[in-house]
Scaffold this motif. Structure first.
Motif, PDB file in Angstrom:
ATOM      1  N   GLY A  92       0.811  -1.212   0.000  1.00 39.38           N
ATOM      2  CA  GLY A  92       0.000   0.000   0.000  1.00 39.38           C
ATOM      3  C   GLY A  92       0.834   1.248   0.000  1.00 39.38           C
ATOM      4  N   ASN A  93       2.153   1.085   0.234  1.00 37.01           N
ATOM      5  CA  ASN A  93       3.050   2.239   0.241  1.00 37.01           C
ATOM      6  C   ASN A  93       3.602   2.476  -1.151  1.00 37.01           C
ATOM      7  OD1 ASN A  93       2.717   2.556   3.027  1.00 37.01           O
ATOM      8  ND2 ASN A  93       4.367   1.054   3.442  1.00 37.01           N
ATOM      9  N   ALA A  94       3.950   3.709  -1.417  1.00 41.35           N
ATOM     10  CA  ALA A  94       4.505   4.046  -2.733  1.00 41.35           C
ATOM     11  C   ALA A  94       5.976   3.623  -2.782  1.00 41.35           C
ATOM     12  CB  ALA A  94       4.363   5.549  -2.983  1.00 41.35           C
ATOM     13  N   TYR A  95       6.432   3.232  -3.922  1.00 45.69           N
ATOM     14  CA  TYR A  95       7.832   2.826  -4.154  1.00 45.69           C
ATOM     15  C   TYR A  95       8.586   4.078  -4.599  1.00 45.69           C
ATOM     16  CZ  TYR A  95      11.696  -0.123  -5.757  1.00 45.69           C
ATOM     17  OH  TYR A  95      12.908  -0.716  -5.923  1.00 45.69           O
ATOM     18  N   ASN A  96       9.187   4.755  -3.636  1.00 45.35           N
ATOM     19  CA  ASN A  96       9.851   6.028  -3.940  1.00 45.35           C
ATOM     20  C   ASN A  96      11.323   5.795  -4.262  1.00 45.35           C
ATOM     21  OD1 ASN A  96      11.226   5.771  -1.414  1.00 45.35           O
ATOM     22  ND2 ASN A  96       9.424   6.626  -0.379  1.00 45.35           N
ATOM     23  N   PRO A  97      12.018   6.805  -4.788  1.00 47.04           N
ATOM     24  CA  PRO A  97      13.448   6.655  -5.159  1.00 47.04           C
ATOM     25  C   PRO A  97      14.333   6.300  -3.974  1.00 47.04           C
ATOM     26  CG  PRO A  97      12.500   8.566  -6.241  1.00 47.04           C
ATOM     27  CD  PRO A  97      11.442   8.059  -5.291  1.00 47.04           C
ATOM     28  N   GLU A  98      14.047   6.787  -2.777  1.00 48.24           N
ATOM     29  CA  GLU A  98      14.893   6.477  -1.625  1.00 48.24           C
ATOM     30  C   GLU A  98      14.870   4.984  -1.318  1.00 48.24           C
ATOM     31  OE1 GLU A  98      15.400   7.752   3.079  1.00 48.24           O
ATOM     32  OE2 GLU A  98      13.826   8.634   1.814  1.00 48.24           O
ATOM     33  N   ASP A  99      13.662   4.394  -1.363  1.00 48.12           N
ATOM     34  CA  ASP A  99      13.568   2.956  -1.131  1.00 48.12           C
ATOM     35  C   ASP A  99      14.265   2.166  -2.231  1.00 48.12           C
ATOM     36  OD1 ASP A  99      12.140   3.463   1.164  1.00 48.12           O
ATOM     37  OD2 ASP A  99      10.187   3.366   0.127  1.00 48.12           O
ATOM     38  N   ALA A 100      14.110   2.638  -3.460  1.00 47.13           N
ATOM     39  CA  ALA A 100      14.738   1.936  -4.579  1.00 47.13           C
ATOM     40  C   ALA A 100      16.264   1.955  -4.445  1.00 47.13           C
ATOM     41  CB  ALA A 100      14.301   2.580  -5.900  1.00 47.13           C
ATOM     42  N   LEU A 101      16.817   3.121  -4.080  1.00 49.24           N
ATOM     43  CA  LEU A 101      18.281   3.198  -3.935  1.00 49.24           C
ATOM     44  C   LEU A 101      18.779   2.345  -2.766  1.00 49.24           C
ATOM     45  CD1 LEU A 101      18.943   7.011  -4.593  1.00 49.24           C
ATOM     46  CD2 LEU A 101      19.543   5.072  -6.050  1.00 49.24           C
ATOM     47  N   ARG A 102      18.005   2.357  -1.643  1.00 53.52           N
ATOM     48  CA  ARG A 102      18.415   1.562  -0.497  1.00 53.52           C
ATOM     49  C   ARG A 102      18.421   0.083  -0.862  1.00 53.52           C
ATOM     50  NH1 ARG A 102      14.638   2.855   2.639  1.00 53.52           N
ATOM     51  NH2 ARG A 102      15.637   4.760   3.443  1.00 53.52           N
ATOM     52  N   LEU A 103      17.391  -0.367  -1.560  1.00 58.04           N
ATOM     53  CA  LEU A 103      17.337  -1.764  -1.986  1.00 58.04           C
ATOM     54  C   LEU A 103      18.453  -2.095  -2.977  1.00 58.04           C
ATOM     55  CD1 LEU A 103      15.786  -4.477  -2.011  1.00 58.04           C
ATOM     56  CD2 LEU A 103      14.395  -3.553  -3.896  1.00 58.04           C
ATOM     57  N   TYR A 104      18.755  -1.159  -3.841  1.00 59.36           N
ATOM     58  CA  TYR A 104      19.781  -1.406  -4.877  1.00 59.36           C
ATOM     59  C   TYR A 104      21.181  -1.497  -4.266  1.00 59.36           C
ATOM     60  CZ  TYR A 104      22.848  -0.537  -8.873  1.00 59.36           C
ATOM     61  OH  TYR A 104      23.847  -0.616  -9.809  1.00 59.36           O
ATOM     62  N   PHE A 105      21.508  -0.546  -3.377  1.00 63.77           N
ATOM     63  CA  PHE A 105      22.866  -0.534  -2.824  1.00 63.77           C
ATOM     64  C   PHE A 105      23.086  -1.631  -1.793  1.00 63.77           C
ATOM     65  CE2 PHE A 105      22.835   4.054  -4.198  1.00 63.77           C
ATOM     66  CZ  PHE A 105      23.822   3.906  -5.157  1.00 63.77           C
ATOM     67  N   GLN A 106      21.985  -2.083  -1.131  1.00 65.18           N
ATOM     68  CA  GLN A 106      22.158  -3.122  -0.122  1.00 65.18           C
ATOM     69  C   GLN A 106      22.095  -4.520  -0.693  1.00 65.18           C
ATOM     70  OE1 GLN A 106      19.397  -2.500   3.094  1.00 65.18           O
ATOM     71  NE2 GLN A 106      20.297  -0.526   3.709  1.00 65.18           N
ATOM     72  N   THR A 107      21.249  -4.713  -1.701  1.00 67.49           N
ATOM     73  CA  THR A 107      21.085  -6.073  -2.243  1.00 67.49           C
ATOM     74  C   THR A 107      21.510  -6.177  -3.694  1.00 67.49           C
ATOM     75  OG1 THR A 107      18.793  -5.670  -2.953  1.00 67.49           O
ATOM     76  CG2 THR A 107      19.155  -6.409  -0.681  1.00 67.49           C
ATOM     77  N   GLY A 108      21.639  -5.062  -4.363  1.00 70.04           N
ATOM     78  CA  GLY A 108      21.963  -5.098  -5.780  1.00 70.04           C
ATOM     79  C   GLY A 108      20.779  -5.465  -6.649  1.00 70.04           C
ATOM     80  N   SER A 109      19.577  -5.557  -6.048  1.00 68.30           N
ATOM     81  CA  SER A 109      18.366  -5.952  -6.786  1.00 68.30           C
ATOM     82  C   SER A 109      17.524  -4.720  -7.107  1.00 68.30           C
ATOM     83  CB  SER A 109      17.528  -6.943  -5.973  1.00 68.30           C
ATOM     84  OG  SER A 109      18.291  -8.075  -5.653  1.00 68.30           O
ATOM     85  N   VAL A 110      16.774  -4.834  -8.207  1.00 68.76           N
ATOM     86  CA  VAL A 110      15.882  -3.759  -8.657  1.00 68.76           C
ATOM     87  C   VAL A 110      14.518  -4.375  -8.980  1.00 68.76           C
ATOM     88  CG1 VAL A 110      15.473  -1.966 -10.358  1.00 68.76           C
ATOM     89  CG2 VAL A 110      17.811  -2.449  -9.604  1.00 68.76           C
ATOM     90  N   ILE A 111      13.471  -3.749  -8.514  1.00 73.16           N
ATOM     91  CA  ILE A 111      12.102  -4.214  -8.802  1.00 73.16           C
ATOM     92  C   ILE A 111      11.514  -3.339  -9.904  1.00 73.16           C
ATOM     93  CG2 ILE A 111       9.790  -4.548  -7.856  1.00 73.16           C
ATOM     94  CD1 ILE A 111      11.058  -4.931  -5.133  1.00 73.16           C
ATOM     95  N   GLY A 112      10.974  -3.976 -10.915  1.00 73.52           N
ATOM     96  CA  GLY A 112      10.362  -3.245 -12.018  1.00 73.52           C
ATOM     97  C   GLY A 112       9.179  -4.006 -12.602  1.00 73.52           C
ATOM     98  N   ARG A 113       8.449  -3.375 -13.507  1.00 72.63           N
ATOM     99  CA  ARG A 113       7.293  -4.008 -14.162  1.00 72.63           C
ATOM    100  C   ARG A 113       7.472  -3.881 -15.658  1.00 72.63           C
ATOM    101  NH1 ARG A 113       1.522  -2.589 -11.680  1.00 72.63           N
ATOM    102  NH2 ARG A 113       1.090  -4.103 -13.336  1.00 72.63           N
TER     103      ARG A 113
END
Length: 811
Positions: A458-479
């Protein structure tokens, strides 16, 4: 004093053919000083020969220290002189100091010492006498050995085991074992002077100048009250006559330019007044302004209280003229005259005298104030250095060498390295430029792509969350598709940006950097094995040592130049030591100082001035020569060709040639000793075998004697038994004969009774006997004629009851 002004006008050297009295005048000395000044200080544009050379030497020394000017590098990188956009470290890369230290410190490891060789007639006679004695011992060795064996005393002057066997061994023996005390005293004297002048430190400065400037200069002089002094001379301050000899042996003048406090002038010329000093100071400042001397120094010494002087030596000739007067008594009287003494032949014949002369080299010392006509000193040099074997020659106080000089132009290792050192510095600055413009890699975030992603929370996927996920896990979520079912152009919302890192440029600059560094090694011969900067782990040790040796060969001329200075100073000190001991007031103190470690040579030291010496330099072998010698020693030890004591003695020799010769000699002597021991061993074995044979023969003889004695005893026993038997038989026969005698007596009685009857029968028996004799004679005649066996004619009366009387005959 006359008014002075800077006057560098054309001036030549005065004539050498004037009288000695004119040469000794100040005017003549001033002309010499002005000629030297004109040759070195005349302006050619904005410079002169002296200060141009000074400036060049200064530049070379700055490069050798890694402190060269950075102005040229700034001019290369500046655009119209603007450096506002550059923020670089302009400090020079100290590449050249590294190579200079490698060469200079490498030569400091090469140790050498002075070897004096007495070459005068008296020393040669002593050496020949000793050699003749050794040769006599060699020739008489067999006879001396017999005397030693039979006389029970040692007639050998030297150890019999060390006595040479051939001329080659004799030469080696003389080099190793004959060292007269006078040579030891001379070496002690020279080494004492070197030690007092701290030559070890001076040598490093000479080696440094030879490496950096291509020239090294030393000075030796005799100072009253302090003795012989050896000093370092900065080649930038030296002046000399033109020469193409790298050892400067044909220079006829030397000079040294010094800037001194003006108060020092009083020590040179005590007659100077205060007004003279003020005037000299005033015009000395004009000299500094004329040449802008202050630009060469980074201090404030150039004020009115200093003055620039030129100390110079000039070589010329001097005639030694003598008048030889023949006295009435028949004797001669020699009187010294000046060189103008030239009487006519008629006068010499009438006066009963003659003239003879000798021309020798002399040096004059002078001191001149630069840029003026003021000569502070001009006189015949004192304590000139003259070889005893060629006393007409005089050596200069300066010793210089420039191993790579051609047509007066000097060459050095630093000069070769400077172009590539500049390129290395430029490459280093370019590297700083490239590195300063490198930025880190970034990421690209597609905001529209993020909006299409629903995390299900229910939360929006903002750039801060995307960068945190990318730098910590190296993974990116997309559609891949939008919520409307259309293809999503931003299905990967985050992408890494590959910025221009300058890696290719950096690699190219590093390649250039290493290339220029290798070029320095190429032009100087200082390879990687010499400085051990890039040792190859796969390279064999022997190959690396060979490469280091090749590098040493490339700089051998510098070592040779350093050795030349050392040897030349040693020769000069030899003559100066003789002068000290013969003329100086402190000769006894100097002799005691030399002999403080060896009192036994004090008497020889005081007589050093009588002898003439040749000076040689014994250099410690380099690593390769040591390695080869050690290899030979180890091989000889492994084969037991030499003893450990021999190996230690051989290692202590500095001369590799002598060491190898001694090694061969020791091997030969060891082999001869082993052969002799083997012969002695064989002789002992043969002697033991002979003794064993003798003992065996003796045992056999004893055995035979015992056997013989046994047989003799047995025979004696048998004989005794036979004798006993015969005695018994004889006794028995005696009894039988006595019994027979009794019987015969009885028979005689019977026969007497029957005498009458036998007489009657005698005639009958006589006829019977005659018949029997005739028969026997006939048999004997027949025996002789027919060679028949002997006839036996026995009477029955010869036997008594079967016993034959022949049995009792003696045996």
């Amino acid at each position: 004093m006359k008014d002075v002004k800077i006057n560098i006008s054309s001036a030549g050297f005065p004539s050498q053919f004037v009288s000695d009295a004119e040469k000794a005048t100040d005017e003549y000395g001033l002309m010499i000083g002005q000629a030297i000044q004109y040759e070195w200080f005349r302006k050619d544009g904005n410079g002169c020969r002296f200060y141009d050379q000074w400036r060049e030497f200064h530049r070379l020394k700055l490069y050798a220290r890694g402190e060269q000017s950075i102005k040229k590098y700034k001019n290369e990188l500046a655009i119209d002189g603007d450096l506002s956009y550059l923020n670089l470290d302009w400090t020079p890369v100290p590449i050249i100091p590294k190579f200079v230290d490698i060469v200079v410190n490498g030569m400091s490891d090469r140790l050498f010492r002075v070897k004096a060789y007495a070459q005068d007639a008296m020393s040669q006679a002593k050496r020949s006498k000793y050699q003749d004695m050794i040769e006599g011992q060699m020739a008489a060795k067999p006879v001396l050995e017999i005397i030693e064996k039979k006389g029970n005393y040692d007639p050998f002057v030297v150890d019999k085991g060390e006595l040479p066997e051939s001329d080659e061994e004799l030469s080696l023996y003389m080099q190793l074992n004959y060292k007269p005390s006078i040579e030891i005293a001379e070496e002690e004297a020279i080494n004492t002077i070197f030690d007092e002048n701290h030559y070890v430190d001076l040598r490093k400065r000479f080696d440094y100048d030879l490496t950096v400037l291509g020239i090294g200069v030393a000075k030796h002089e005799f100072l009253k009250g302090s003795g012989v002094k050896i000093s370092y001379v900065d080649p930038a301050n030296i002046v000399y006559s033109y020469t193409e000899d790298p050892h400067f042996k044909d220079c006829f003048y030397w000079g040294e330019v010094k800037t001194l406090p003006i108060t020092e002038l009083i020590k040179i010329d005590p007659t100077l007044t205060t007004s003279d000093l003020e005037e000299i100071s005033k015009y000395s400042q004009s000299w500094y302004d004329y040449y802008n001397v202050a630009q060469f120094y980074e201090n404030d010494v150039f004020y009115r209280d200093t003055v620039t002087l030129m100390y110079f030596n000039y070589k010329t000739t001097q005639k030694m003229v003598y008048k030889k007067k023949i006295m009435a008594t028949g004797g001669n009287k020699v009187i010294e005259k000046d060189d103008q003494f030239n009487p006519p032949t008629e006068v010499m014949e009438e006066g009963n005298f003659e003239k003879f002369e000798k021309t020798i080299d002399v040096w004059y010392d002078g001191v001149m104030v630069m840029g003026t006509n003021i000569l502070l000193k001009w006189e015949l040099a004192h304590n000139m250095v003259r070889p005893k074997s060629a006393s007409q020659h005089a050596l200069p106080n300066y010793i210089a060498v420039a191993p790579r000089m051609y047509k007066g132009v000097l060459e050095s290792l630093v000069r070769r390295m400077i172009p590539f050192a500049d390129l290395i510095q430029m490459t280093h600055l370019k590297l700083q430029q490239v590195i300063s413009r490198v930025v880190p890699d970034g990421v690209y975030i597609d905001a529209d792509g993020l909006n299409e992603v629903d995390l299900g929370t229910g939360n929006a996927y903002n750039p801060e969350d995307a960068l945190r996920l990318y730098f910590q896990t190296g993974s990116v979520i997309g559609r891949s598709y939008t919520q409307d079912g259309e293809y999503n152009q931003g299905k990967v919302p985050i992408k890494e940006l590959q910025s221009s890192s300058g890696a290719s440029k950096t690699q190219m600059l590093l390649t250039n950097y290493n290339h220029y560094l290798n070029m320095i090694r190429t032009v100087t011969g200082l390879n990687e094995a010499r400085d051990a900067s890039i040792p190859d782990p796969n390279s064999l040790v022997g190959l690396q040592k060979l490469a280091a040796l090749n590098s040493n060969v490339a700089t051998r001329h510098i070592l040779d130049g350093s050795l030349y200075i050392y040897r030349s100073l040693g020769e000069a000190l030899t003559y100066r030591v003789a002068d000290i001991l013969e003329y100086a007031d402190f000769a006894d103190d100097f002799a005691n100082k030399i002999g403080k470690y060896n009192v036994s040579i004090l008497d020889q030291i005081k007589d050093l001035y009588i002898y003439d010496f040749g000076i040689f330099i014994e250099v410690s072998p380099d690593e390769e020569a040591k390695a080869k010698l050690e290899q030979n020693i180890q091989m000889a030890l492994s084969k037991q060709d030499i003893n450990l004591e021999d190996a230690i003695y051989i290692r202590e020799l500095k001369n590799i040639k002598l060491a190898n010769q001694l090694l061969k000699l020791k091997r030969k002597q060891k082999q001869e000793r082993e052969d002799q021991l083997e012969m002695q061993k064989q002789a002992m074995v043969a002697q033991q075998n002979m003794k064993s044979q003798q003992m065996a023969a003796q045992v056999a003889m004893q055995k035979q004697q015992q056997e013989m004695q046994g047989k003799m005893q047995l025979k004696q026993a048998e004989i005794a038994f036979e004798i006993e038997k015969m005695n018994n038989e004889a006794q028995l026969k005696s009894q039988l004969m006595a019994e027979e005698f009794n019987y015969n007596q009885q028979l005689r009685n019977i026969s007497e009774e029957a005498l009458k009857s036998r007489e009657s029968q005698r005639e009958d028996a006589k006829s019977s006997r005659i018949d029997q004799q005739n028969t026997q004679q006939s048999k004997l005649i027949n025996q002789r004629k027919n060679n028949l066996p002997p006839q036996r004619f026995e009477s029955n009366e010869d036997s008594l009851d079967g016993f034959d009387l022949a049995e009792f005959s003696p045996k």
